[in-house]
Design a protein around this motif. Sequence first.
Motif, PDB file in Angstrom:
ATOM      1  N   VAL A 135       0.847  -1.204   0.000  1.00 22.17           N
ATOM      2  CA  VAL A 135       0.000   0.000   0.000  1.00 22.17           C
ATOM      3  C   VAL A 135       0.880   1.251   0.000  1.00 22.17           C
ATOM      4  CG1 VAL A 135      -1.824   1.297   1.167  1.00 22.17           C
ATOM      5  CG2 VAL A 135      -1.823  -1.212   1.263  1.00 22.17           C
ATOM      6  N   MET A 136       0.626   2.121  -0.956  1.00 28.20           N
ATOM      7  CA  MET A 136       1.255   3.438  -1.017  1.00 28.20           C
ATOM      8  C   MET A 136       0.232   4.475  -0.589  1.00 28.20           C
ATOM      9  SD  MET A 136       3.810   5.550  -1.853  1.00 28.20           S
ATOM     10  CE  MET A 136       4.953   4.706  -2.956  1.00 28.20           C
ATOM     11  N   VAL A 137       0.587   5.273   0.409  1.00 29.57           N
ATOM     12  CA  VAL A 137      -0.261   6.371   0.877  1.00 29.57           C
ATOM     13  C   VAL A 137       0.498   7.671   0.642  1.00 29.57           C
ATOM     14  CG1 VAL A 137      -1.349   7.442   2.878  1.00 29.57           C
ATOM     15  CG2 VAL A 137      -1.406   4.954   2.625  1.00 29.57           C
ATOM     16  N   ALA A 138      -0.125   8.622  -0.021  1.00 30.86           N
ATOM     17  CA  ALA A 138       0.574   9.867  -0.321  1.00 30.86           C
ATOM     18  C   ALA A 138      -0.354  11.069  -0.193  1.00 30.86           C
ATOM     19  CB  ALA A 138       1.156   9.823  -1.731  1.00 30.86           C
ATOM     20  N   GLU A 139       0.183  12.129   0.378  1.00 33.43           N
ATOM     21  CA  GLU A 139      -0.503  13.420   0.377  1.00 33.43           C
ATOM     22  C   GLU A 139       0.139  14.248  -0.716  1.00 33.43           C
ATOM     23  OE1 GLU A 139      -1.694  17.204   3.256  1.00 33.43           O
ATOM     24  OE2 GLU A 139      -0.384  15.608   4.023  1.00 33.43           O
ATOM     25  N   THR A 140      -0.583  14.432  -1.803  1.00 24.42           N
ATOM     26  CA  THR A 140      -0.053  15.127  -2.964  1.00 24.42           C
ATOM     27  C   THR A 140      -0.700  16.499  -3.088  1.00 24.42           C
ATOM     28  OG1 THR A 140      -1.738  14.390  -4.551  1.00 24.42           O
ATOM     29  CG2 THR A 140       0.076  12.856  -4.074  1.00 24.42           C
ATOM     30  N   ALA A 141      -0.218  17.271  -4.053  1.00 24.10           N
ATOM     31  CA  ALA A 141      -0.804  18.594  -4.290  1.00 24.10           C
ATOM     32  C   ALA A 141      -2.274  18.482  -4.683  1.00 24.10           C
ATOM     33  CB  ALA A 141      -0.016  19.307  -5.386  1.00 24.10           C
ATOM     34  N   GLY A 142      -2.648  17.327  -5.256  1.00 21.42           N
ATOM     35  CA  GLY A 142      -4.032  17.122  -5.675  1.00 21.42           C
ATOM     36  C   GLY A 142      -4.893  16.427  -4.648  1.00 21.42           C
ATOM     37  N   GLY A 143      -4.317  16.099  -3.501  1.00 19.39           N
ATOM     38  CA  GLY A 143      -5.085  15.438  -2.462  1.00 19.39           C
ATOM     39  C   GLY A 143      -4.467  14.121  -2.028  1.00 19.39           C
ATOM     40  N   ILE A 144      -5.202  13.374  -1.222  1.00 17.52           N
ATOM     41  CA  ILE A 144      -4.725  12.100  -0.698  1.00 17.52           C
ATOM     42  C   ILE A 144      -4.935  10.998  -1.737  1.00 17.52           C
ATOM     43  CG2 ILE A 144      -4.984  10.352   1.105  1.00 17.52           C
ATOM     44  CD1 ILE A 144      -3.886  12.978   2.132  1.00 17.52           C
ATOM     45  N   ARG A 145      -3.909  10.166  -1.897  1.00 23.68           N
ATOM     46  CA  ARG A 145      -4.011   9.022  -2.803  1.00 23.68           C
ATOM     47  C   ARG A 145      -3.555   7.769  -2.053  1.00 23.68           C
ATOM     48  NH1 ARG A 145      -4.261  10.843  -8.338  1.00 23.68           N
ATOM     49  NH2 ARG A 145      -3.593   8.781  -9.048  1.00 23.68           N
ATOM     50  N   VAL A 146      -4.317   6.693  -2.198  1.00 28.68           N
ATOM     51  CA  VAL A 146      -3.979   5.406  -1.603  1.00 28.68           C
ATOM     52  C   VAL A 146      -4.025   4.363  -2.707  1.00 28.68           C
ATOM     53  CG1 VAL A 146      -4.593   3.641   0.088  1.00 28.68           C
ATOM     54  CG2 VAL A 146      -4.942   6.066   0.633  1.00 28.68           C
ATOM     55  N   ALA A 147      -2.885   3.756  -3.011  1.00 31.51           N
ATOM     56  CA  ALA A 147      -2.808   2.752  -4.077  1.00 31.51           C
ATOM     57  C   ALA A 147      -2.439   1.405  -3.478  1.00 31.51           C
ATOM     58  CB  ALA A 147      -1.790   3.170  -5.131  1.00 31.51           C
ATOM     59  N   VAL A 148      -3.158   0.378  -3.902  1.00 33.13           N
ATOM     60  CA  VAL A 148      -2.967  -0.974  -3.364  1.00 33.13           C
ATOM     61  C   VAL A 148      -2.494  -1.897  -4.470  1.00 33.13           C
ATOM     62  CG1 VAL A 148      -4.059  -2.904  -2.171  1.00 33.13           C
ATOM     63  CG2 VAL A 148      -4.817  -0.557  -1.704  1.00 33.13           C
ATOM     64  N   THR A 149      -1.410  -2.610  -4.237  1.00 32.29           N
ATOM     65  CA  THR A 149      -0.909  -3.601  -5.187  1.00 32.29           C
ATOM     66  C   THR A 149      -0.837  -4.955  -4.504  1.00 32.29           C
ATOM     67  OG1 THR A 149       0.829  -4.057  -6.823  1.00 32.29           O
ATOM     68  CG2 THR A 149       1.566  -3.302  -4.653  1.00 32.29           C
ATOM     69  N   GLY A 150      -0.758  -6.017  -5.310  1.00 32.70           N
ATOM     70  CA  GLY A 150      -0.602  -7.363  -4.766  1.00 32.70           C
ATOM     71  C   GLY A 150      -1.889  -8.007  -4.302  1.00 32.70           C
ATOM     72  N   ALA A 151      -2.854  -7.216  -3.937  1.00 35.76           N
ATOM     73  CA  ALA A 151      -4.082  -7.745  -3.336  1.00 35.76           C
ATOM     74  C   ALA A 151      -5.099  -8.187  -4.372  1.00 35.76           C
ATOM     75  CB  ALA A 151      -4.705  -6.698  -2.419  1.00 35.76           C
ATOM     76  N   ARG A 153      -6.880   2.239  -6.605  1.00 33.11           N
ATOM     77  CA  ARG A 153      -6.967   3.252  -5.569  1.00 33.11           C
ATOM     78  C   ARG A 153      -8.076   2.887  -4.597  1.00 33.11           C
ATOM     79  NH1 ARG A 153      -7.046   9.198  -8.125  1.00 33.11           N
ATOM     80  NH2 ARG A 153      -7.276   9.688  -5.892  1.00 33.11           N
ATOM     81  N   HIS A 154      -7.788   3.054  -3.300  1.00 36.12           N
ATOM     82  CA  HIS A 154      -8.760   2.747  -2.260  1.00 36.12           C
ATOM     83  C   HIS A 154      -9.449   4.049  -1.874  1.00 36.12           C
ATOM     84  CE1 HIS A 154     -10.650   0.860   1.130  1.00 36.12           C
ATOM     85  NE2 HIS A 154      -9.941  -0.255   1.030  1.00 36.12           N
ATOM     86  N   LYS A 155     -10.582   4.311  -2.501  1.00 40.21           N
ATOM     87  CA  LYS A 155     -11.254   5.600  -2.358  1.00 40.21           C
ATOM     88  C   LYS A 155     -11.776   5.845  -0.942  1.00 40.21           C
ATOM     89  CE  LYS A 155     -10.502   6.939  -6.525  1.00 40.21           C
ATOM     90  NZ  LYS A 155     -11.553   7.301  -7.473  1.00 40.21           N
ATOM     91  N   GLU A 156     -12.239   4.791  -0.265  1.00 41.92           N
ATOM     92  CA  GLU A 156     -12.757   4.978   1.092  1.00 41.92           C
ATOM     93  C   GLU A 156     -11.638   5.399   2.037  1.00 41.92           C
ATOM     94  OE1 GLU A 156     -15.532   2.648   4.421  1.00 41.92           O
ATOM     95  OE2 GLU A 156     -14.926   1.634   2.569  1.00 41.92           O
ATOM     96  N   MET A 157     -10.476   4.820   1.891  1.00 42.13           N
ATOM     97  CA  MET A 157      -9.334   5.218   2.716  1.00 42.13           C
ATOM     98  C   MET A 157      -8.893   6.637   2.385  1.00 42.13           C
ATOM     99  SD  MET A 157      -6.905   1.842   3.055  1.00 42.13           S
ATOM    100  CE  MET A 157      -7.463   0.407   3.973  1.00 42.13           C
ATOM    101  N   GLU A 158      -8.925   6.993   1.109  1.00 41.61           N
ATOM    102  CA  GLU A 158      -8.550   8.343   0.711  1.00 41.61           C
ATOM    103  C   GLU A 158      -9.469   9.372   1.367  1.00 41.61           C
ATOM    104  OE1 GLU A 158      -6.693   7.326  -3.727  1.00 41.61           O
ATOM    105  OE2 GLU A 158      -8.610   8.356  -3.553  1.00 41.61           O
ATOM    106  N   ALA A 159     -10.764   9.073   1.386  1.00 43.42           N
ATOM    107  CA  ALA A 159     -11.726  10.003   1.989  1.00 43.42           C
ATOM    108  C   ALA A 159     -11.478  10.151   3.486  1.00 43.42           C
ATOM    109  CB  ALA A 159     -13.148   9.510   1.734  1.00 43.42           C
ATOM    110  N   ALA A 160     -11.184   9.033   4.163  1.00 42.11           N
ATOM    111  CA  ALA A 160     -10.946   9.077   5.611  1.00 42.11           C
ATOM    112  C   ALA A 160      -9.674   9.847   5.932  1.00 42.11           C
ATOM    113  CB  ALA A 160     -10.864   7.655   6.162  1.00 42.11           C
TER     114      ALA A 160
END
Length: 265
Positions: free
Chosen positions: A188-204, A210-217
């Motif tokens: 899982v990559m979690v990043a606070e970018t200039a465009g907002g929060i991004r959460v990307a999940v690999t392997g699963a 992108r995990h949108k619910e986690m991004e919103a939280a």
Amino acid sequence: MYAFNYHKPASLDEAAKLLSGASDGKFIAGGQTLLPTLKLRLASPSDVIDLGGIKELNGITVSGNTVTIGATTKHAAVASSAEVQKSIPVLSYLAGLIGDPQVRNMGTIGGSVANNDPAADYPAAVLGLGATVHTNRRAITADDFFKGMFETALEDGEIITRIEFPVPKRAGYEKFRNPASRYAMVGVMVAETAGGIRVAVTGAAPCVFRHKEMEAALSKSFSADALNGIRTDPGMMNSDIHASAEYRAHLVGVMAKRAVQKALG
């Protein structure tokens, strides 16, 4: 392996012409996927076109808030780059987790992203950091690039030339690795970018997502506790001899919390 014609072009134009002139040509960069496939006789291309001799595809540059990495740059080079460590330390950290020293000194970022293996690390970095993939024809945003298992937006004959990563405000990556291959069972990559929060999940799942619910939280509160109670649907997950879908769904939450803690330092 079956016999094939080997080419090592010195330019992108030459590489493209060689591919168009072949009955069934394949590009090769680090060879970490294609070579085992050839050895097992699971592929029989007429021509193999080695991109390793094209100088413009290799190297790392930093300009302002952008880190640009050439497609044939090795994982080890990204992991050890002082410029990457200073600008986007999470990217250097991720590269250092890929495979073993032999893989890191042969595998390339462009090859990994083009192959889009469901368990690869770099797709999480590209999607999580909101990178842009440049080819010999166009620029493709990360959100438009990854399409499915081993499937991308690349068209026939299209060659990745470089990947541009915007420098995030903060970011973290954690993965639960297969002890033999070191592929991500979940990363899982979690990043606070200039465009907002991004959460990307690999392997699963079959493809990085992108995990949108986690991004919103995390947009409301950038803390590990903000992810409490968020459930990842096991129906989306891979299930194999290494881990069940339910276990992978559980690991998504665990790795996401660890990635947030990593981002917070």
